[in-house]
Design an enzyme around this catalytic site. Structure first.
Site, PDB file in Angstrom:
ATOM      1  N   ILE A  78      17.005  37.695  37.755  1.00  0.00           N
ATOM      2  CA  ILE A  78      15.450  37.588  38.407  1.00  0.00           C
ATOM      3  C   ILE A  78      14.887  36.654  37.756  1.00  0.00           C
ATOM      4  CG2 ILE A  78      12.761  37.997  38.697  1.00  0.00           C
ATOM      5  CD1 ILE A  78      15.254  39.763  40.177  1.00  0.00           C
ATOM      6  N   ASP A  79      15.515  36.685  36.065  1.00  0.00           N
ATOM      7  CA  ASP A  79      15.182  35.392  35.278  1.00  0.00           C
ATOM      8  C   ASP A  79      15.445  33.625  35.980  1.00  0.00           C
ATOM      9  OD1 ASP A  79      14.443  36.858  33.797  1.00  0.00           O
ATOM     10  OD2 ASP A  79      14.752  35.496  31.385  1.00  0.00           O
ATOM     11  N   LEU A  80      16.983  34.039  35.979  1.00  0.00           N
ATOM     12  CA  LEU A  80      17.945  32.732  36.820  1.00  0.00           C
ATOM     13  C   LEU A  80      16.961  32.640  38.003  1.00  0.00           C
ATOM     14  CD1 LEU A  80      20.689  33.856  35.690  1.00  0.00           C
ATOM     15  CD2 LEU A  80      19.949  32.311  35.070  1.00  0.00           C
TER      16      LEU A  80
END
Length: 399
Positions: free
Chosen positions: A172-174
């Site tokens: 999700i960060d990416l």
């Protein structure tokens, strides 16, 4: 290496973000030639990922493997932004910046007087990119594992009948990082037209929801709530299915159309299966998923992986070996993503995976030690004298 012809060589980016999403965007701009200054919290000894170490990593080193995944090509300065002296230094940098990347918890930027309203008054051309967990009006910090659960990714990931499984990278960060890159590039284009900066915000939750793709539309359009299928695909068979070969190795198939299935069956010596009405179309194969997987498993188990893969590739049947990370990084096509610092020998990954005919890979410096460039940046960018820098250090506002 060919000298860099950098797209953003005149761009100054201030990174007030930590962990993975924001720093990934900072490295993206660094790779394209921008000057990226990472402002780290003096009170907490910098980006928390400096201390996210494998058991085998040296305890004394402040550049962890995790930190190194998103911080190549940057300069690090250490400031205490909670005091006026530290903020004044930040303002001196931000007044000259084109882009600022933040990942404050909602409300913290305003408390520190580093919010868009404050900064844009000083620098109207500044583009402010904010990463939040759930939006600027939700007072809750975002964590990748929690967002993977809440956005449905963990529910879908894992074997049928097994527990939900988190993806092995901070997915999700990416995804949010890619959204932020796109937003900032859009804002830069808009500034070329208007001469004005802008505020743009990406939440981890919205980035995650936007990336549910066909799994979301399977529900929205067809009314089918997706379920755990392991590596199987809900709409295509066999796609994502992993099979073991005679030499105890694994390969994956990604059959996207009926012609490819016919070629697969021919290579395996079961051409008649492709003519069977129960398997000849993708719709039929989805309905008879278990039967298809069963006879493919039997036939593939008779063959050695490399020999079979070469035959499949020759027939343009989508298939690949299941690689370990060392094997994946050894692929010839992966070599363009690898970077090594000539001085320290440190190795890492580039964020950029595209080629432009006017852009060559920039020589990147290794991820910085905490506060490594404080003196240099404060003198050369902020315009302070050595005596002023020393005074800040004596006050505890900089390191």
């Amino acid at each position: 290496m060919q000298a860099a012809q950098s797209v953003f060589s005149e761009l100054v980016v201030i990174e007030l973000a930590s962990v993975l999403a924001g720093p990934s965007v900072g490295q993206f701009f660094a790779e394209l030639g921008a000057t990226v200054i990472k402002v780290e919290n003096l009170r907490t000894q910098g980006d928390v990922t400096r201390r996210w170490k494998l058991a085998s990593e040296p305890a004394t080193q402040d550049i962890s493997a995790y930190f190194a995944s998103a911080n190549w090509g940057k300069q690090s300065i250490a400031l205490d932004l909670s005091c006026q002296a530290g903020r004044d230094v930040a303002y001196a940098l931000l007044d000259k910046a084109d882009v600022v990347i933040t990942s404050f918890k909602p409300g913290d930027a305003e408390k520190l007087l580093l919010d868009y309203k404050t900064l844009s008054t000083r620098n109207p051309k500044l583009i402010y990119g904010a990463i939040t967990g759930y939006g600027s009006h939700v007072p809750r910090a975002g964590y990748d594992a929690v967002l993977q659960a809440e956005a449905g990714f963990m529910y879908l990931n894992g074997e049928p009948g097994g527990p939900p499984v988190k993806m092995p990278v901070a997915l999700i960060d990416l995804l949010a990082a890619h959204q932020l890159k796109e937003g900032l590039l859009t804002a830069l284009l808009l500034r070329e037209k208007t001469g004005k900066g802008s505020y743009m915000e990406v939440s981890l939750l919205r980035a995650a929801i936007a990336s549910l793709a066909n799994q979301a539309t399977n529900y929205l359009v067809a009314g089918v709530a997706p379920q755990r299928l392991g590596s199987e695909h809900p709409n295509i068979v066999p796609y994502g299915t992993v099979f073991q070969t005679a030499d105890q190795k694994e390969l994956v198939l990604a059959i996207g159309d009926d012609r490819q299935f016919t070629h697969l069956c021919t290579v395996l010596g079961i051409a008649d299966k492709a003519q069977d009405a129960s398997y000849s179309t993708n719709k039929a194969r989805v309905q008879h998923r278990e039967e298809v997987n069963a006879f493919l498993k039997t036939e593939i188990l008779k063959r050695n992986r490399e020999d079979l893969l070469q035959e499949l590739i020759a027939k343009q049947v989508p298939a690949g070996a299941v690689h370990t990370i060392p094997e994946a990084l050894a692929i010839p096509a992966a070599q363009g993503q690898l970077v090594e610092d000539a001085t320290t020998g440190m190795k890492g990954l580039r964020q950029i995976a595209f080629d432009l005919d006017t852009q060559h890979h920039r020589e990147l410096i290794a991820p910085p030690a905490f506060g490594q460039h404080t003196q240099q940046v404060l003198e050369n960018v902020a315009g302070l004298t050595p005596a002023q820098v020393q005074k800040l250090k004596d006050q505890g506002a900089a390191q």
